[in-house]
Design an enzyme around this catalytic site. Structure first.
Site, mmCIF file in Angstrom:
data_model
loop_
_atom_site.group_PDB
_atom_site.id
_atom_site.type_symbol
_atom_site.label_atom_id
_atom_site.label_comp_id
_atom_site.label_asym_id
_atom_site.label_seq_id
_atom_site.Cartn_x
_atom_site.Cartn_y
_atom_site.Cartn_z
ATOM 1 N N ASP A 1 0.818 -1.213 0.000
ATOM 2 C CA ASP A 1 0.000 0.000 0.000
ATOM 3 C C ASP A 1 0.856 1.269 0.000
ATOM 4 O O ASP A 1 0.470 2.284 0.570
ATOM 5 C CB ASP A 1 -0.929 -0.011 1.221
ATOM 6 C CG ASP A 1 -2.143 0.898 1.042
ATOM 7 O OD1 ASP A 1 -2.435 1.284 -0.107
ATOM 8 O OD2 ASP A 1 -2.782 1.244 2.051
ATOM 9 N N CYS B 1 -23.223 -5.734 0.980
ATOM 10 C CA CYS B 1 -22.321 -4.586 1.064
ATOM 11 C C CYS B 1 -22.879 -3.393 0.302
ATOM 12 O O CYS B 1 -22.794 -2.249 0.767
ATOM 13 C CB CYS B 1 -20.934 -4.960 0.547
ATOM 14 S SG CYS B 1 -20.889 -5.641 -1.128
ATOM 15 N N CYS C 1 -23.923 0.187 2.401
ATOM 16 C CA CYS C 1 -23.105 1.388 2.267
ATOM 17 C C CYS C 1 -23.964 2.632 2.501
ATOM 18 O O CYS C 1 -24.897 2.904 1.741
ATOM 19 C CB CYS C 1 -22.463 1.454 0.885
ATOM 20 S SG CYS C 1 -21.417 2.926 0.661
ATOM 21 N N CYS D 1 -13.800 3.370 7.672
ATOM 22 C CA CYS D 1 -15.166 2.854 7.786
ATOM 23 C C CYS D 1 -15.124 1.374 7.441
ATOM 24 O O CYS D 1 -14.447 0.978 6.495
ATOM 25 C CB CYS D 1 -16.098 3.604 6.835
ATOM 26 S SG CYS D 1 -17.787 2.933 6.767
ATOM 27 N N CYS E 1 -20.412 -8.474 5.430
ATOM 28 C CA CYS E 1 -20.008 -9.583 4.560
ATOM 29 C C CYS E 1 -20.049 -10.906 5.329
ATOM 30 O O CYS E 1 -19.437 -11.020 6.396
ATOM 31 C CB CYS E 1 -18.607 -9.336 4.026
ATOM 32 S SG CYS E 1 -17.966 -10.695 2.997
#
Length: 258
Positions: free
Chosen positions: A67, A128, A132, A177, A184
């Site tokens: 990342d 999901c 949201c 978040c 899931c």
């Protein structure tokens, strides 16, 4: 571009704690994405992978990405057979779910190992997308980051748009978040298991301060000392205070947005 000598890619997963971070309700304080309560994965996972590769073959040339580079780690994880890309755009492992860090190493090592793709087990599930709170998941595997709470609180440098909503249900998010992960089914299983790597369990990184009064009273020096060496250090003091103001105003717990 990352490693001109590239011949082979190695991908690894490191699970972090599936236990919630911060307050369970804005009546008690702020909420955080789970991964922020442990150590800084950027350096920890990279250092581990680096050490393993050096021991495996001291002559190997490689570039480790966790990342920190213009690399889509989840795609390499999928190609390596570590999971499939879920409808929430995250790599999902059949047992570990998506509460994992992905490390990738580009190497000049030669191997005849081939890609091994797992089946997509999302099926008809769209929990999901439905969960949201901001509509950032506009379609399966299609994310509009301009509407994403994680983007707003972690990546957005300037003032948040007037449409930004950091409060969802009973929680006020000040850093990250987890909603699309919490719903899931594969993370429900992970939360019941004893997966989390010891270095990324809750409480092993920067102390997660959730009480509103404590967050309001925190000075720049205190904040920077608290988050030093953790993933939270990538959120500046100015960003943290901005998120705090917006979240408290929207939760109706006393702060006003300037």
């Amino acid at each position: 571009l990352v490693l001109p000598e590239l011949k082979f890619v190695i991908a690894v997963l490191v699970p972090y704690s599936a236990q919630p971070a911060g307050a369970s309700s804005f009546g008690f304080g702020a909420s955080y994405a789970r991964y922020l309560s442990g150590g800084d994965y950027h350096s920890v996972v990279a250092e581990r992978l680096d050490a393993v590769l050096r021991e495996f073959d001291p002559s190997m040339r490689f570039k480790v990405c966790v990342d920190t580079s213009a690399v889509l780690e989840r795609t390499w994880g999928r190609i390596a057979g570590l999971g499939w890309i879920g409808k929430n755009n995250l790599l999902i492992h059949p047992q570990l779910g998506s509460y994992t860090f992905i490390g990738v190493a580009f190497t000049d090592w030669e191997s005849d190992a081939a890609p091994r793709l797992l089946a997509d087990y999302c099926g008809s599930c769209e929990r999901c997308l439905t969960a949201c709170p901001t509509g950032a998941l506009v379609a399966p595997r299609e994310l509009d980051s301009r509407q994403c709470i994680s983007y707003w609180t972690l990546e957005k440098r300037r003032e948040l748009p007037e449409t930004a909503r950091l409060v969802s249900g009973e929680r006020a998010w000040v850093a990250g978040c987890d909603i699309c992960q919490e719903v899931c089914p594969f993370n429900t299983k992970a939360a019941r298991g004893a997966f989390g790597d010891p270095e990324f369990l809750a409480g092993t990184g920067a102390p997660v301060v959730s009480a509103w009064a404590d967050l309001l009273a925190e000075t720049r020096e205190q904040y920077e000392t608290r988050v030093a060496g953790s993933a939270l250090s990538r959120v500046s003091y100015e960003q943290a205070q901005r998120n705090l103001r917006v979240a408290m105003e929207q939760a109706g717990v006393g702060a006003k947005r300037s």
